[in-house]
Design a protein around this motif. Structure first.
Motif, mmCIF file in Angstrom:
data_model
loop_
_atom_site.group_PDB
_atom_site.id
_atom_site.type_symbol
_atom_site.label_atom_id
_atom_site.label_comp_id
_atom_site.label_asym_id
_atom_site.label_seq_id
_atom_site.Cartn_x
_atom_site.Cartn_y
_atom_site.Cartn_z
ATOM 1 N N SER A 1 0.841 -1.196 0.000
ATOM 2 C CA SER A 1 0.000 0.000 0.000
ATOM 3 C C SER A 1 0.878 1.249 0.000
ATOM 4 C CB SER A 1 -0.914 0.021 1.236
ATOM 5 O OG SER A 1 -0.150 0.279 2.409
ATOM 6 N N PRO A 2 0.318 2.391 -0.425
ATOM 7 C CA PRO A 2 1.088 3.635 -0.394
ATOM 8 C C PRO A 2 1.578 3.998 1.004
ATOM 9 C CG PRO A 2 -0.863 3.899 -1.754
ATOM 10 C CD PRO A 2 -0.999 2.572 -1.063
ATOM 11 N N THR A 3 0.768 3.718 2.015
ATOM 12 C CA THR A 3 1.174 4.023 3.396
ATOM 13 C C THR A 3 2.373 3.187 3.806
ATOM 14 O OG1 THR A 3 -1.085 4.650 4.012
ATOM 15 C CG2 THR A 3 0.423 4.047 5.796
ATOM 16 N N GLN A 4 2.367 1.911 3.475
ATOM 17 C CA GLN A 4 3.509 1.046 3.780
ATOM 18 C C GLN A 4 4.748 1.487 3.014
ATOM 19 O OE1 GLN A 4 1.969 -2.841 2.768
ATOM 20 N NE2 GLN A 4 1.299 -3.248 4.865
ATOM 21 N N TRP A 5 4.550 1.914 1.781
ATOM 22 C CA TRP A 5 5.680 2.399 0.972
ATOM 23 C C TRP A 5 6.350 3.580 1.653
ATOM 24 C CZ3 TRP A 5 7.630 6.688 -1.286
ATOM 25 C CH2 TRP A 5 8.567 6.522 -2.315
ATOM 26 N N LEU A 6 5.542 4.541 2.110
ATOM 27 C CA LEU A 6 6.092 5.731 2.747
ATOM 28 C C LEU A 6 6.796 5.382 4.056
ATOM 29 C CD1 LEU A 6 6.369 8.776 2.487
ATOM 30 C CD2 LEU A 6 4.200 9.024 3.723
ATOM 31 N N GLU A 7 6.230 4.466 4.806
ATOM 32 C CA GLU A 7 6.870 4.043 6.052
ATOM 33 C C GLU A 7 8.218 3.391 5.786
ATOM 34 O OE1 GLU A 7 3.944 1.488 7.760
ATOM 35 O OE2 GLU A 7 2.754 3.147 8.605
ATOM 36 N N ARG A 8 8.290 2.545 4.762
ATOM 37 C CA ARG A 8 9.559 1.892 4.411
ATOM 38 C C ARG A 8 10.573 2.929 3.924
ATOM 39 N NH1 ARG A 8 13.528 -0.906 4.908
ATOM 40 N NH2 ARG A 8 14.026 -2.737 3.642
ATOM 41 N N HIS A 9 10.121 3.845 3.109
ATOM 42 C CA HIS A 9 10.949 4.945 2.609
ATOM 43 C C HIS A 9 11.574 5.714 3.775
ATOM 44 C CE1 HIS A 9 11.383 9.222 1.433
ATOM 45 N NE2 HIS A 9 11.678 8.797 0.224
ATOM 46 N N ASN A 10 10.753 6.092 4.744
ATOM 47 C CA ASN A 10 11.237 6.879 5.867
ATOM 48 C C ASN A 10 12.161 6.075 6.777
ATOM 49 O OD1 ASN A 10 9.747 8.992 4.869
ATOM 50 N ND2 ASN A 10 8.094 8.810 6.362
ATOM 51 N N THR A 11 11.901 4.779 6.894
ATOM 52 C CA THR A 11 12.769 3.930 7.702
ATOM 53 C C THR A 11 14.175 3.866 7.114
ATOM 54 O OG1 THR A 11 10.939 2.571 8.496
ATOM 55 C CG2 THR A 11 13.124 1.573 8.570
#
Length: 260
Positions: free
Chosen positions: A81-91
């Motif tokens: 999902s887009p939310t998971q993508w952003l979380e992984r990106h920020n991690t």
């Protein structure tokens, strides 16, 4: 003295194989010089503005950090999902020594109809960057003048293609500022669902009154010396991707020569 755990982390980042790149990208013209980046560039789905007096190494390290974060998030098979993508990106950014100063995603709506998306999101970006005159000025100018540019130019094509993921287009915009030894990164994003179309979403005109979308903002900081430590390792890891995923904004825009 090198930070060996950090160097090892970078060397093992799952960024995807160069063999998966599009053929037309391999032969792309105007290759970027990662050691001499201009003030405004597109790194994948992120349009980045640097201050005029920032060092070439800071530009390089910031651009490569963001490219690494995007590539890892886009190549992680568990991201759905887009939310998971952003979380992984920020991690990934945090693992590269960036300190997450907070942010979030907000449901918003366009108040006007028959306005292209690239102009409709400008008020939200202006608010996200703090409203300062210099903050985001190059980004805002680029969006305001987008219809005067070639829709098939390398940076627009890259920005649009890399912003598509899952059932949304998520355009990211970043402003870099330097205070003493601290590098500040303000990241804003506009997330639009598939109802806006599948191609050239930035040029798509909003036809539905109070059309909904999501906008996000995030702030990061890092010590310039830490960026210096990871610069060489990031270059080595991403050397085969920079010509494909980093593009300069047109000289006319950077020099202020485009008409109003």
């Amino acid at each position: 003295m090198q930070n060996e755990p950090l160097q090892s982390y970078i060397s093992n980042l799952p960024i995807g194989a160069p063999g998966a790149l599009l053929v037309e990208d391999r032969s792309a013209t105007n290759p970027i010089d990662i050691d001499n980046l201009p003030q405004g560039i597109v790194t994948g789905s992120n349009l980045i503005q640097f201050p005029a007096d920032v060092s070439p190494q800071v530009k390089s390290s910031v651009s490569l950090s963001l490219l690494a974060a995007q590539r890892v998030a886009s190549n992680d098979p568990v991201i759905l999902s887009p939310t998971q993508w952003l979380e992984r990106h920020n991690t990934v950014l945090q693992n590269l020594s960036w300190i997450n100063e907070g942010g979030g995603v907000v449901e918003s709506s366009f108040k006007n109809i028959d306005v292209a998306v690239h102009k409709a999101i400008i008020p939200f970006l202006t608010a996200a960057f703090g409203g300062a005159a210099a903050a985001g000025a190059l980004i805002i100018t680029a969006l305001n003048q987008l219809e005067q540019m070639d829709k098939d130019s390398p940076w627009i094509t890259l920005f649009d293609r890399e912003s598509r993921r899952f059932n949304v287009s998520e355009y990211q915009f970043s402003v870099v500022e330097v205070e003493g030894d601290t590098v500040h990164l303000k990241l804003a994003a506009a997330r639009l669902d598939a109802s806006y179309g599948l191609t050239q979403v930035l040029f798509f005109k909003v036809k539905k009154q109070h059309a909904a979308f999501e906008h996000a903002n995030q702030a990061f900081t890092v010590n310039a010396s830490l960026l210096s430590e990871i610069n060489s390792a990031l270059k080595m890891k991403l050397m085969n991707l920079t010509k494909t995923f980093i593009r300069s904004l047109p000289d006319e825009l950077l020099n202020g020569d485009l008409g109003a």
